[in-house]
Design an enzyme around this catalytic site. Structure first.
Site, PDB file in Angstrom:
ATOM      1  CG  ASP A 102      -2.057   0.993   1.115  1.00 44.21           C
ATOM      2  OD1 ASP A 102      -2.382   1.388  -0.004  1.00 44.21           O
ATOM      3  OD2 ASP A 102      -2.600   1.389   2.169  1.00 44.21           O
ATOM      4  CB  CYS A 147     -20.079 -12.554  -3.887  1.00 46.67           C
ATOM      5  SG  CYS A 147     -18.599 -11.820  -3.150  1.00 46.67           S
ATOM      6  CB  CYS A 154     -24.274 -12.405  -0.784  1.00 48.47           C
ATOM      7  SG  CYS A 154     -24.038 -11.480   0.755  1.00 48.47           S
ATOM      8  CB  CYS A 209     -22.028   1.017   1.946  1.00 49.92           C
ATOM      9  SG  CYS A 209     -20.980   2.493   1.763  1.00 49.92           S
ATOM     10  CB  CYS A 242     -15.442   5.361   0.895  1.00 45.61           C
ATOM     11  SG  CYS A 242     -14.719   4.113   1.983  1.00 45.61           S
ATOM     12  CB  CYS A 263     -16.120   2.878   7.627  1.00 44.49           C
ATOM     13  SG  CYS A 263     -17.785   2.158   7.617  1.00 44.49           S
ATOM     14  CB  CYS A 318     -18.546  -9.753   4.411  1.00 47.53           C
ATOM     15  SG  CYS A 318     -18.014 -11.082   3.300  1.00 47.53           S
TER      16      CYS A 318
END
Length: 354
Positions: A132, A186, A189, A196, A212, A239, A246
């Protein structure tokens, strides 16, 4: 290599090919729509992000690694416990990943050791490590190397480990056989999209960072848009809601390293307590933490918004302390802080969210 990686605290490694050309159109479209907000670095390097051999000439393969970060001792019902914090408006919520040591420091040092161990085995080796920290399509490389699939929230998901892990890469000048990618699981789903708070997941696999909460509380340098402030609730740094919702994260694994254990003050503290930190105290308490990078000004900005939301949501008994904390910062030298404090105080006077 897996044994070496495991000894260093990594939960899985894989090898990705360097041809990411099929990812370029999607990335270009994301930038064109302005979804990166004020993260100018996302566009600054053009398509180098999707071209490892341009970023580091001579790169022939990319070793990907992941490291679980749930603090040791995290209970099985951690998702429910984290969501329950939202029902306590006076409590400050810091994203789970940021409660311990800065992951950049942890992963970078251990990726370097892994690369050096490989070099000891194979001989002269050109490499660079990233986590990152450079124009790298980390999630794309991770997915292509079998670390998991891209969830609808855009994060990498693994059937045996959820999404609560950090990613890192070693760009290598040797060609290693690529790992096989895994299929997506997924299905129908859409829990992450529904969860969010700000509607930032505008479509499956498409995130508008400008909405976001992680972007707004960490990357965004200026005023938080007034219409979004009430939606931050008591989240002051990052957040986790899409991950908390999930189902795959019931399989999330705890860290093997003490680095990600929770620092004192970052879980269970009140907004009033954290808003009272002086700049010196902020710097002392966040030394070696990812939180330090936002600085004291943004820290106060974020908490001011949360205090305003708490004023609106709390009973008469809690409001004097919340209002008093805000009034103590009403004359802060920073115009950014003063603006958010004024907005927060207005919430306590019956002001409707803008």
């Amino acid at each position: 290599m897996r044994g070496w990686a495991s000894a260093l605290g990594f939960s899985q490694i894989g090898v990705a090919p360097v041809d990411l050309s099929s990812a370029e159109p999607g990335f270009a479209a994301w930038l064109a729509q302005g979804f990166h907000g004020e993260m100018g670095y996302m566009a600054a390097h053009g398509m180098k992000r999707a071209r490892p051999a341009e970023l580091v000439p001579g790169t022939l393969s990319v070793l990907t690694a992941r490291m679980d970060y749930l603090p040791r001792g995290t209970p099985p019902d951690w998702q429910a416990r984290e969501l329950a914090r939202l029902q306590r408006p006076g409590e400050a919520i810091v994203s789970v990943y940021a409660r311990g040591r800065d992951y950049h420091k942890v992963l970078r040092a251990r990726l370097q050791k892994l690369a050096e161990r490989i070099a000891d085995e194979v001989g002269p080796l050109g490499f660079r490590v990233f986590t990152d920290s450079a124009p790298v399509l980390e999630a794309e490389l991770a997915a292509r190397s079998g670390q998991g699939w891209r969830g609808k929230h855009t994060l990498v998901l693994d059937r045996g480990g959820g999404s609560m892990f950090f990613l890192g890469e070693i760009y290598l000048d040797i060609a290693l056989p690529a790992s096989a990618p895994v299929g997506a699981h997924c299905g129908s789903c859409s829990a992450c999209i529904a969860a969010c708070p700000t509607g930032a997941i505008v479509a499956p696999h498409r995130l508008d960072a400008r909405r976001c909460i992680s972007y707004l509380t960490i990357e965004h340098p200026g005023a938080i848009p007034a219409p979004l402030r009430p939606l931050l609730a008591n989240r002051i740094y990052g957040c986790d809601d899409c991950q908390l919702a999930c189902p795959w994260n019931k399989f999330a694994r705890t860290a093997t390293l003490a680095d990600f254990d929770v620092r004192e003050g970052l879980v269970g503290s009140t907004l009033v307590q954290l808003f009272g930190w002086s700049e010196d105290e902020f710097l002392r308490r966040t030394e070696g933490s990812p939180i330090r990078r936002i600085g004291h000004e943004r820290w106060l900005r974020n908490i001011a918004v949360a205090l305003g939301n708490a004023l609106r949501a709390s009973g008469d008994g809690e409001r004097p302390a919340l209002r008093g904390a805000l009034q103590a910062r009403a004359g802060h030298p920073s115009a950014l802080v003063r603006e958010h404090v004024a907005w927060a105080l207005d919430q306590g006077e019956g002001g409707a969210p803008d």
